[in-house]
Design a protein around this motif. Structure first.
Motif, PDB file in Angstrom:
ATOM      1  N   GLU A 453     -15.083 -15.461 -52.331  1.00  0.00           N
ATOM      2  CA  GLU A 453     -14.755 -14.534 -50.838  1.00  0.00           C
ATOM      3  C   GLU A 453     -14.978 -13.262 -51.390  1.00  0.00           C
ATOM      4  O   GLU A 453     -15.781 -12.330 -50.554  1.00  0.00           O
ATOM      5  CB  GLU A 453     -13.122 -14.608 -50.770  1.00  0.00           C
ATOM      6  CG  GLU A 453     -12.848 -15.913 -50.132  1.00  0.00           C
ATOM      7  CD  GLU A 453     -11.094 -16.232 -50.415  1.00  0.00           C
ATOM      8  OE1 GLU A 453     -11.067 -17.329 -49.891  1.00  0.00           O
ATOM      9  OE2 GLU A 453     -10.537 -15.274 -50.743  1.00  0.00           O
ATOM     10  N   TRP A 539      -3.318 -15.932 -49.082  1.00  0.00           N
ATOM     11  CA  TRP A 539      -3.707 -14.499 -49.360  1.00  0.00           C
ATOM     12  C   TRP A 539      -2.688 -13.422 -49.050  1.00  0.00           C
ATOM     13  O   TRP A 539      -1.735 -13.716 -48.195  1.00  0.00           O
ATOM     14  CB  TRP A 539      -4.873 -14.287 -48.416  1.00  0.00           C
ATOM     15  CG  TRP A 539      -6.119 -14.927 -48.385  1.00  0.00           C
ATOM     16  CD1 TRP A 539      -6.997 -14.928 -49.407  1.00  0.00           C
ATOM     17  CD2 TRP A 539      -6.302 -16.036 -47.587  1.00  0.00           C
ATOM     18  NE1 TRP A 539      -8.037 -16.104 -49.217  1.00  0.00           N
ATOM     19  CE2 TRP A 539      -7.348 -16.757 -48.053  1.00  0.00           C
ATOM     20  CE3 TRP A 539      -5.428 -16.659 -46.801  1.00  0.00           C
ATOM     21  CZ2 TRP A 539      -8.014 -17.946 -47.471  1.00  0.00           C
ATOM     22  CZ3 TRP A 539      -6.030 -18.041 -46.206  1.00  0.00           C
ATOM     23  CH2 TRP A 539      -7.157 -18.452 -46.554  1.00  0.00           C
ATOM     24  N   TRP A 544      -6.295 -10.402 -47.373  1.00  0.00           N
ATOM     25  CA  TRP A 544      -6.917 -10.884 -45.932  1.00  0.00           C
ATOM     26  C   TRP A 544      -7.582  -9.646 -45.246  1.00  0.00           C
ATOM     27  O   TRP A 544      -8.696 -10.139 -44.593  1.00  0.00           O
ATOM     28  CB  TRP A 544      -5.666 -11.278 -45.058  1.00  0.00           C
ATOM     29  CG  TRP A 544      -5.629 -11.809 -43.919  1.00  0.00           C
ATOM     30  CD1 TRP A 544      -6.543 -12.866 -43.589  1.00  0.00           C
ATOM     31  CD2 TRP A 544      -4.900 -11.240 -42.623  1.00  0.00           C
ATOM     32  NE1 TRP A 544      -6.416 -13.093 -42.128  1.00  0.00           N
ATOM     33  CE2 TRP A 544      -5.349 -12.255 -41.581  1.00  0.00           C
ATOM     34  CE3 TRP A 544      -3.987 -10.375 -42.429  1.00  0.00           C
ATOM     35  CZ2 TRP A 544      -4.907 -11.938 -40.410  1.00  0.00           C
ATOM     36  CZ3 TRP A 544      -3.508 -10.101 -41.185  1.00  0.00           C
ATOM     37  CH2 TRP A 544      -3.938 -11.128 -40.207  1.00  0.00           C
ATOM     38  N   ARG A 545      -7.081  -8.592 -45.213  1.00  0.00           N
ATOM     39  CA  ARG A 545      -7.853  -7.759 -44.480  1.00  0.00           C
ATOM     40  C   ARG A 545      -9.046  -7.176 -45.208  1.00  0.00           C
ATOM     41  O   ARG A 545     -10.157  -7.094 -44.577  1.00  0.00           O
ATOM     42  CB  ARG A 545      -6.821  -6.262 -44.285  1.00  0.00           C
ATOM     43  CG  ARG A 545      -5.588  -6.343 -43.554  1.00  0.00           C
ATOM     44  CD  ARG A 545      -5.005  -4.899 -43.105  1.00  0.00           C
ATOM     45  NE  ARG A 545      -4.045  -5.321 -42.377  1.00  0.00           N
ATOM     46  CZ  ARG A 545      -4.036  -5.149 -40.981  1.00  0.00           C
ATOM     47  NH1 ARG A 545      -5.192  -5.214 -40.363  1.00  0.00           N
ATOM     48  NH2 ARG A 545      -2.810  -5.100 -40.258  1.00  0.00           N
ATOM     49  N   ALA A 558     -13.415 -14.344 -38.502  1.00  0.00           N
ATOM     50  CA  ALA A 558     -12.112 -14.489 -38.663  1.00  0.00           C
ATOM     51  C   ALA A 558     -11.000 -13.899 -37.637  1.00  0.00           C
ATOM     52  O   ALA A 558      -9.937 -14.187 -37.109  1.00  0.00           O
ATOM     53  CB  ALA A 558     -11.674 -13.359 -39.915  1.00  0.00           C
ATOM     54  N   TRP A 563      -3.980 -17.393 -37.580  1.00  0.00           N
ATOM     55  CA  TRP A 563      -3.618 -17.232 -38.764  1.00  0.00           C
ATOM     56  C   TRP A 563      -1.960 -17.301 -38.806  1.00  0.00           C
ATOM     57  O   TRP A 563      -1.374 -16.990 -37.789  1.00  0.00           O
ATOM     58  CB  TRP A 563      -4.038 -15.948 -39.451  1.00  0.00           C
ATOM     59  CG  TRP A 563      -5.556 -15.650 -39.410  1.00  0.00           C
ATOM     60  CD1 TRP A 563      -6.316 -15.209 -38.529  1.00  0.00           C
ATOM     61  CD2 TRP A 563      -6.355 -16.023 -40.575  1.00  0.00           C
ATOM     62  NE1 TRP A 563      -7.804 -15.110 -39.023  1.00  0.00           N
ATOM     63  CE2 TRP A 563      -7.828 -15.757 -40.133  1.00  0.00           C
ATOM     64  CE3 TRP A 563      -6.271 -16.547 -41.894  1.00  0.00           C
ATOM     65  CZ2 TRP A 563      -8.786 -15.833 -41.121  1.00  0.00           C
ATOM     66  CZ3 TRP A 563      -7.187 -16.776 -42.760  1.00  0.00           C
ATOM     67  CH2 TRP A 563      -8.629 -16.310 -42.209  1.00  0.00           C
ATOM     68  N   VAL A 593      -0.310 -14.855 -46.193  1.00  0.00           N
ATOM     69  CA  VAL A 593      -1.194 -15.234 -44.947  1.00  0.00           C
ATOM     70  C   VAL A 593      -1.901 -16.461 -45.216  1.00  0.00           C
ATOM     71  O   VAL A 593      -2.231 -16.862 -46.259  1.00  0.00           O
ATOM     72  CB  VAL A 593      -2.279 -13.915 -44.634  1.00  0.00           C
ATOM     73  CG1 VAL A 593      -3.279 -14.704 -43.471  1.00  0.00           C
ATOM     74  CG2 VAL A 593      -1.560 -12.703 -44.272  1.00  0.00           C
ATOM     75  N   ARG A 594      -1.973 -17.475 -44.171  1.00  0.00           N
ATOM     76  CA  ARG A 594      -2.435 -18.616 -44.403  1.00  0.00           C
ATOM     77  C   ARG A 594      -3.187 -18.849 -42.868  1.00  0.00           C
ATOM     78  O   ARG A 594      -2.993 -18.324 -41.890  1.00  0.00           O
ATOM     79  CB  ARG A 594      -1.459 -19.796 -44.503  1.00  0.00           C
ATOM     80  CG  ARG A 594      -0.993 -19.873 -45.904  1.00  0.00           C
ATOM     81  CD  ARG A 594       0.052 -21.123 -46.066  1.00  0.00           C
ATOM     82  NE  ARG A 594      -0.030 -21.394 -47.337  1.00  0.00           N
ATOM     83  CZ  ARG A 594       1.209 -20.804 -48.153  1.00  0.00           C
ATOM     84  NH1 ARG A 594       2.005 -19.992 -47.548  1.00  0.00           N
ATOM     85  NH2 ARG A 594       1.327 -20.964 -49.335  1.00  0.00           N
TER      86      ARG A 594
END
Length: 884
Positions: A453, A539, A544-545, A558, A563, A593-594
């Motif tokens: 990532e 995350w 995530w951001r 995304a 999410w 977050v998932r």
């Protein structure tokens, strides 16, 4: 010719063929009739002077000693003509009066009329033809060189493989003095030397001819290339490396090699010599993972002689061409010697692979560039891509390209590895990629997933600028990247004008490469994100951001996904993150977050589908519309396995491709009694492995690879082979694995093949095809039907369409059609006559309309077919018209 009696041999011929006539009801088929003519001509044409004519006279005398059947009598005129022609040819070859032209004709007459070689003298006829072969080789060996040259050139044709050809070739070569020009021309079009039993004996002659051509200043690059490939395919201890030092050093026939040869030949002599020495150092160690220290020391000295900057500039220009379609077509042996076929244009020269091995490692010894690293990733992908009936184009080349990326400490190298991890399916190369990513993760002290990532490049997006009077902007459309050009007036144009192309060629080239890279990375990122649905991945909001929501490239995907932030589902709608009821959400910094999965929140599925429609969000893959596979009572009864997808008939080559694409492990099954690993999917986050039982049904015959396979039970195991009760498998994992298997049987099954409706010559699986093509809908097909029910009313042909339980019914002007929502196959009402339309022939333009998700080609195919059939009077395709 004194070891057998011609008269007795002729009696043997007549008696044998007469027996065939009697058994056949006083008839002879064409083959047996030609055999009779050949035997008579051989015995009489080769008989001593005077004897042959006497035998023919007796044979043609109705009252003579030979009792001929009526079919033999009918063939006598042609047998006599060929006997006399052959006798004259033998006389010309054996005498002293004929000139070379007459001898050429005579030699070819003798060769073309030879009977099949007899390996055992069991009959008088066998003894006769063995003597004829012996006499032929004696006569041919004694002919002048120009005559033997004619015969040699006629015999040495790749693809021809008659018995005794090698014997004749040895005879005409025995006198020496032959020129190899014609042979080299033919050799240059072959993948390697070894396409017939007779061709192996020409190995020495081929090399001598190549040397002679070079000494005469007329090198034959294509034949030299074949010679080198031959030594790679069939290594020999009695050969030298002299061929490796001959120019051109790269084997011709591949775009990169042709460019390299042209560039080097245009250089001054001293520069050319330095390059030639450097290239000579390269074709070693193609089987090694990395070069040795001694190789690197020598390479460094040779690089200095060429110049690092010059080497970098040249190689970075050649590498993008590696793996492109061949410029020189090749033919190669298929099932057995003498059977040739055209090699795939994507065939990569095995000799050049060794050369590229050195060039790629030389490049790693100099400062890296994004352009070079991009080329290495592209080479790995092209070389690992499978060629039908062959396997990966070049596993060695793919491995060395990836190994060089792993060895390079550059962010772009890591980005290429992360992209390849989602794109490659060839296991050997993929292992090197994963090992490299793991090494980088250990160095950074993070997980493998974190490395992938973090390595995702942004490509400078948003990308917009000017070249000359034109402006451009790179737009991401779904999972594709498109350049939009505007002229000086701001009007959209298809391409920049010629002036821009001429003045900014290098910038355009780099821009196109970036667009290609962006598109490939989008697809890889989409696939990786979808794969996370079966992972237990989480995350922080900051991660995530940074990696998804605000990342220049990842955000295009995304922000179209749902999410969960601390269990609250949200999606980007308009200009903010929103819940399903459009409330704006601001995630807390310490939230987790998932990715949202419908199995965990089934009640929210329909509201989320409405949300996507309301905000015109097209998801990069099915998420809100994702099929859910929940445990059934039958599966609770079986306990540790599911029969839900058993008893399907799939085509193995398609199954193999799908398994690889979805991350499953599989070894192609052959009908040779060997034991094979079954398709399996590792689920490391859950300590599980899914396994699908399959068994071969029919093989292809030529290579014993099973063409069709039957599916059976689906299991989950822990450890080596401990079955896990299905009720203990997490619901998300169960659903995702079953969704994969449903995809396999639906897409690889013979029911998905529109050409299978009649079952082929033997009517194979016709009942199964009908059942799967027009039967009850699978979960995927049911989802598609629901989407079609929402989309059809928005089409211009809505008044001609009705969505039923399994079909989209379309009213045309000629007929009414029923398109199955699962298979896309078509029936013509009212008698349900099958209408075969291959997707490529459904040429109606797809409507520009909102679709809730990407990736379902069958959905677009059904809409396209509906548009086509609603206007069936306008169809011009002759294949479709004949069926209507």
């Amino acid at each position: 010719m004194d070891t057998y009696d011609p008269e007795l041999a002729l009696r043997d011929v007549v008696t044998t063929i007469r027996g065939w006539c009697e058994r056949g009801g006083q008839t002879l088929n064409a083959v047996d009739g030609q055999d009779f003519i050949c035997r008579v001509a051989t015995v009489c044409g080769w008989a001593p002077a005077g004897t042959g004519s006497a035998l023919l006279a007796a044979l043609n005398d109705p009252n003579g000693p030979y009792d001929l059947a009526p079919p033999q009598v009918e063939l006598l005129p042609e047998a006599t003509r060929q006997s006399e022609l052959l006798a004259a040819a033998v006389a010309d070859l054996d005498g002293r009066d004929a000139d070379d032209d007459r001898r050429r004709v005579a030699a070819m007459t003798v060769v073309e009329t030879l009977p099949r070689l007899a390996y055992q003298a069991e009959t008088l006829w066998d003894r006769a033809r063995r003597e004829v072969w012996a006499r032929t080789t004696q006569l041919l060996a004694a002919q002048p060189a120009p005559v033997r040259q004619t015969v040699f050139d006629a015999l040495t044709v790749p693809g021809e493989n008659s018995d005794g050809r090698g014997t004749l070739i040895r005879a005409v070569r025995s006198g020496g003095g032959l020129d190899g020009a014609v042979w080299l021309d033919r050799l240059g079009g072959q993948a390697w030397l070894g396409f017939g039993y007779w061709s192996s004996q020409l190995k020495k002659f081929s090399w001598e001819s190549i040397q002679a051509a070079e000494a005469a200043g007329r090198t034959h690059p294509a034949a030299l290339a074949t010679w080198r490939r031959t030594l790679v395919e069939y290594p020999s201890s009695d050969t030298t490396d002299e061929a490796d030092r001959m120019w051109p050093i790269p084997n011709v026939g591949e775009p990169w090699a042709d460019r390299a040869i042209a560039d080097i030949e245009a250089m001054p002599e001293d520069r050319r010599a330095a390059w030639q020495t450097l290239l000579t150092h390269c074709p070693v160690g193609a089987d090694k993972a990395k070069p040795t220290a001694a190789w690197r020391r020598t390479a460094r000295r040779l690089l200095d002689a060429v110049g690092g900057d010059e080497f970098t500039a040249r190689l970075d220009d050649w590498l993008p061409l590696v793996g492109q379609a061949r410029t020189l077509p090749l033919r190669m042996t298929t099932c057995c010697p003498g059977h040739l076929t055209d090699a795939s244009p994507r065939t990569i020269d095995r000799y050049n692979v060794g050369l590229l091995w050195g060039l790629i490692w030389l490049r790693t010894m100099l400062p890296s560039s994004e352009e070079a690293l991009r080329s290495l990733g592209q080479i790995a992908e092209r070389a690992a891509r499978k060629i039908p009936g062959h396997g990966p184009a070049s596993p060695k080349l793919a491995n060395v390209a990836v190994a060089a990326l792993v060895d390079t400490d550059h962010p772009a190298a890591l980005a290429q590895l992360a992209r390849l991890a989602s794109r490659l399916t060839y296991k050997s190369t993929l292992r090197i990629v994963e090992k490299g990513l793991t090494q980088h993760a250990e160095t950074l002290g993070v997980s493998r997933e974190d490395v992938e990532e973090m390595a995702l490049p942004g490509f400078g997006l948003p990308l917009a600028d000017k070249l000359g009077d034109c402006s451009y902007e790179l737009e991401v459309r779904g999972v594709d990247a498109v350049l939009v050009w505007r002229n000086a007036d701001g009007k959209v144009v298809k391409a920049p004008p010629a002036q821009v192309r001429n003045d900014h060629g290098d910038e355009l080239k780099e821009l196109k490469a970036t667009v290609t890279d962006v598109a490939a990375t989008l697809i890889a990122t989409r696939d990786r994100l979808e794969g996370l649905l079966r992972r237990d991945r989480a995350w922080t909001v900051e991660q995530w951001r940074e990696r998804f929501l605000d990342h220049p490239l990842a955000r295009t995907l995304a922000r179209r996904l749902i999410w969960t932030v601390d269990g609250v589902a949200c999606c980007w709608g308009g200009d903010a993150l929103r819940t399903v009821d459009d409330a704006v959400i601001e995630p807390a910094d310490n939230a987790t977050v998932r990715l949202w999965h419908p199995v965990g929140d089934p009640a929210a599925v329909r509201p989320w589908r409405h949300f996507l429609t309301r905000h015109a969000v097209t998801q990069p893959f099915k998420q809100a519309h994702r099929e859910q596979y929940l445990l059934t009572d039958a599966e609770r009864a079986t306990g540790t396995y599911s029969n839900r997808f058993a008893a399907h008939i799939v085509q193995q080559h398609r199954l193999n491709a799908l398994l690889s694409r979805r991350g499953w492990s599989y070894v192609q099954h052959r009908n040779d009694g060997a034991s094979y690993d079954l398709p399996s999917l590792a689920l490391p986050d859950w300590g599980l492995r899914a396994q699908l039982n399959v068994a071969g049904i029919e093989d292809r015959g030529d290579d014993a690879v099973f063409d069709t396979m039957g599916t059976d039970q689906l299991w989950f195991v822990r450890g080596e082979r401990t079955p896990v009760p299905l009720e203990e498998v997490p619901a998300v994992v169960l659903s995702e694995v079953m969704r994969d298997v449903d995809l396999f049987v639906a897409t690889a099954g013979v029911g998905a093949d529109p050409n299978w409706y009649d079952g082929g010559p033997d009517g194979r699986y016709r009942g199964y095809w009908s059942q799967t093509s027009f039967g009850d809908l699978t979960p995927t097909a049911r989802t598609r039907r629901e989407v079609l029910a929402e989309l059809i009313p928005r089409l211009a042909i809505a008044d001609r369409c009705v969505v039923t339980d399994r079909f989209v019914e379309v009213r045309g002007d000629l007929h009414t059609y029923r398109i199955h929502c699962g298979s896309g196959n078509i029936l013509i009402a009212p008698d349900d006559r099958y209408l075969c339309i291959i997707p490529a022939s459904a040429k109606a333009k797809e409507p520009e309309m909102f679709l809730p998700f990407e990736g379902d080609s069958r959905l677009a195919e059904i809409i396209s077919k509906a548009l086509l059939l609603a206007a069936d009077k306008k169809i011009k395709d002759p294949v479709i018209l004949r069926q209507l």
